[in-house]
Enzyme design. Structure first.
Site, PDB file in Angstrom:
ATOM      1  CG  HIS A   1      -2.144  -1.028   0.697  1.00  0.00           C
ATOM      2  ND1 HIS A   1      -2.087  -2.368   1.021  1.00  0.00           N
ATOM      3  CD2 HIS A   1      -3.222  -0.864  -0.094  1.00  0.00           C
ATOM      4  CE1 HIS A   1      -3.120  -2.969   0.467  1.00  0.00           C
ATOM      5  NE2 HIS A   1      -3.827  -2.087  -0.213  1.00  0.00           N
TER       6      HIS A   1
ATOM      7  CB  CYS B   1     -10.180  -1.422  -9.485  1.00  0.00           C
ATOM      8  SG  CYS B   1     -10.495  -2.719  -8.284  1.00  0.00           S
TER       9      CYS B   1
HETATM   10  C1  PEP Z   1      -6.615  -5.177  -5.587  1.00  0.00           C
HETATM   11  O1  PEP Z   1      -6.451  -6.073  -4.762  1.00  0.00           O
HETATM   12  O2  PEP Z   1      -6.258  -5.256  -6.783  1.00  0.00           O
HETATM   13  C2  PEP Z   1      -7.243  -3.903  -5.190  1.00  0.00           C
HETATM   14  C3  PEP Z   1      -7.555  -3.004  -6.079  1.00  0.00           C
HETATM   15  O3  PEP Z   1      -7.471  -3.704  -3.854  1.00  0.00           O
HETATM   16  P1  PEP Z   1      -6.326  -3.315  -2.799  1.00  0.00           P
HETATM   17  O4  PEP Z   1      -5.069  -3.009  -3.585  1.00  0.00           O
HETATM   18  O5  PEP Z   1      -6.806  -2.137  -2.047  1.00  0.00           O
HETATM   19  O6  PEP Z   1      -6.231  -4.547  -1.980  1.00  0.00           O
END
Ligand code: PEP
Ligand code: MG
Length: 600
Positions: A201, A520
């Site tokens: 993240h 996404c």
């Molecule tokens: C993913 O897992 O691709 C996603 C978009 O969610 P996050 O990165 O917040 O886990």
């Protein structure tokens, strides 16, 4: 002497600036700049905490049993001395007044400085005093954590003053997601961390800020000193400390080139994303807070495909999570800010590397939870806290009264979870109807990010209005690679045939069922994958606002019919990356149609 440190390139571009070090600590330390007008107040807060600890030591010493070993009393004296030492307290006050760090950050920064001095001492007895210093500082930090927090600045004022005109770059062992968020609006022009993977993240937030970042740079926070001049090469994953004038000049030149490229791309903002063969492609944005909506509109995105609502919940302690009203206000602001464009809000994805209390992934690994990524995370957490989940759902439906909202559920894996989720949604809708509060209709979608969901897609297609593929987690769980762990980052591979099969099959099945599907995860914003995803039939890409222009440029130059013909050989290849690279190169140089040079 100039040194080079290698890590993972996670956010593109070049940053040149002075290093600001964020020390890691065993205690959960918030890091932010304070308003320069509040310097005296912040120093007083630190001194008060120091005095509380001094008093505790007095009491401890007074109450020592008569037969306690004499070393104990001597140790308490050492701790008392450290508490009064100017090298700790005076210098910490300096960090606050000169750098405008909050008290916790200032203390841990000074601890880092002193710890290095202890490490270099010849005398083993003195070297061991480092542990005493750490204990004393930890005690002050814990006392600070119990008291009133320093006022969050929410702006960049604090950093501006000490940085002057010189850009600042942040160097840390690790950055907790919540800290990352408070740095989001600050002045840093780049990030370097010792740990982390491409889709950790920290990396995601750095990309969303569109600033260069290198993670997994192992010893960076030990090798780099406060105020060192450093270059972050976010394309190569390289950090250069104390560069020579020639190297510096070369990187300044590259910086100017990439700024020119950016302004060239920015001209595409109002151009609709339509391929050469007339296929309309939806380019939407990923955001972390409602204020990001401005960047979304500026980038020309046609909506929000992923609002990571968990950032609202982090770093505030379990007893102080946002209630329905607070959430409603935040979501309403996000919706109104998008001026009628749809906003997809994901219910909280707390857990794994986004813990509630701001712990970093590295700290988490040392917690008792052995496999946080496989633990109580995302929808599992929401379903285990139904009161919390329903508050969020109510806030979302109420925000939908002010503009189009889609609700998205993360990390679903089974029919059981789907049923429970939908029951909660139905319950909330009944509650809102009975209460007479205005609310709007929402489409409800599922994130497909666990292989189990991808392999049982018809169940999801029957229950949800739309799907969004979370490739970050889908790759993590398909390949069994912790996305936050730099030790296995080289194995995190979106090109793995298993991953491509899953992504391609999800898109194909959703299209066949007439359901909207988007991606996404980070793959959607990486221009390397734009044509491949178009070939798979994807027509909706959700990414950081800063990535929209380069992806759009590739969409505008693509011919989906010709791309689609490349898909089958790629999916049946043992080495899809190699096959795709060859076929795509042949296609772009064959002179058929107008699909020439796609280099961004
Ligand atoms: C993913 O897992 O691709 C996603 C978009 O969610 P996050 O990165 O917040 O886990
Ligand atoms: Mg995910």
């Amino acid at each position: 002497m100039s040194i080079q440190i290698f890590g993972l390139p996670v956010s593109r571009g070049v940053a040149i600036g002075r290093a600001v070090l964020v020390a890691s600590s065993r205690v959960d330390v918030p890091h932010h700049f304070i308003d320069p007008a509040l310097v005296d107040e912040e120093i007083a807060r630190m001194i008060r905490a120091r005095d509380v600890v001094a008093h505790e030591f007095d009491v401890l010493k007074r109450d020592l049993p008569r037969d306690a070993p004499s070393e104990l009393a001597a140790l308490l004296d050492v701790h008392q001395m450290l508490l009064q030492d100017e090298a700790l307290i005076g210098a910490t006050a300096d960090w606050i007044s000169k750098r405008h760090y909050n008290a916790e950050w200032a203390l841990s920064a000074q601890l880092e400085v002193l710890a290095r001095q202890f490490d270099e001492m010849e005398d083993p007895y003195l070297r061991e005093r480092k542990a005493d210093l750490e204990q004393v500082v930890e005690r002050i930090l814990r006392t600070l954590a119990r008291g009133a927090p320093s006022p969050m600045p929410g702006t960049t004022e604090g950093a501006k003053d000490f940085g002057g005109d010189e850009p600042l770059v942040l160097v840390a062992s690790d950055i907790a997601p919540a800290d990352m968020l408070s740095f989001k609006r600050s002045v840093f022009k780049g990030f370097v961390t010792d740990v982390g993977g491409k889709t950790s993240h920290t990396a995601i937030v750095a990309r969303s800020m569109d600033i260069p970042a290198v993670v997994g740079a192992r010893q960076a926070s030990n090798l780099i000193r406060q105020d060192d001049c450093i270059i972050i090469d976010g394309d190569a994953g390289l950090v250069i400390v104390d560069p020579s004038p020639i190297v510096l000049e070369e990187y300044r030149f590259r910086q100017r080139q990439s700024e020119l490229e950016r302004s060239r791309l920015a001209r595409l903002r109002h151009t609709p994303a339509v391929t050469l063969d007339g296929e309309r492609v939806e380019l939407i944005a990923n955001i972390e807070m409602p204020e990001d909506g401005v960047a979304v509109l500026e980038a020309g995105a046609v909506g929000v495909g992923l609002f990571r609502s968990e950032f609202l919940f982090m770093n505030r302690g379990r007893d102080n999570l946002p209630d329905e009203e607070e959430q409603y206000e935040v979501y309403r602001r996000a919706v109104e800010g998008m001026k009628g464009l749809p906003v997809t809000i994901r219910t909280v994805d707390i857990g794994a590397d986004k813990p509630l209390d701001g712990m970093s992934p590295n700290e988490l690994r040392h917690e008792s939870v052995l496999n946080p990524a496989l633990g109580l995370r995302a929808i599992r957490w929401s379903l285990s806290e139904p009161g919390m989940f329903r508050r969020q759902l109510r806030a979302l439906y109420r925000a939908a009264y002010h503009g189009p909202v889609k609700i998205m559920i993360p990390m679903l894996a089974s029919l059981h979870e789907i049923r429970q989720t939908l029951e909660n949604i139905a319950h909330v809708q009944r509650q809102l109807t009975e209460s007479g509060k205005p609310f709007g209709a929402c489409e409800v979608g599922a994130m497909i990010e666990v292989p189990a969901a991808a392999l049982t897609l018809p169940i999801f297609l029957r229950h949800f209005d739309f799907l969004s593929i979370g490739t970050n987690d889908l790759i993590q769980y398909t390949l069994a690679i912790d996305r936050a762990d730099e030790a296995v980052a080289h194995l995190y591979d979106p090109w793995n045939p298993a991953v491509l099969h899953l992504v391609s099959s999800i898109i194909a099945q959703a299209r066949a069922a007439g359901k909207a599907v988007s991606v996404c995860g980070e793959m959607a914003g990486d221009p390397i994958f734009t044509e491949l995803l178009l070939a798979m039939g994807l027509r909706s890409f959700s990414m950081h606002p800063s990535q929209i222009a380069s992806v759009k440029q590739r969409v505008l130059r693509a011919d989906t019919r010709r791309l689609a013909a490349l898909l089958e050989p790629v999916l049946s290849s043992d080495d899809p990356e190699q096959t795709w690279t060859e076929l795509f190169a042949a296609l772009t140089t064959s002179g058929h149609g107008q699909m020439v040079s796609v280099a961004a």
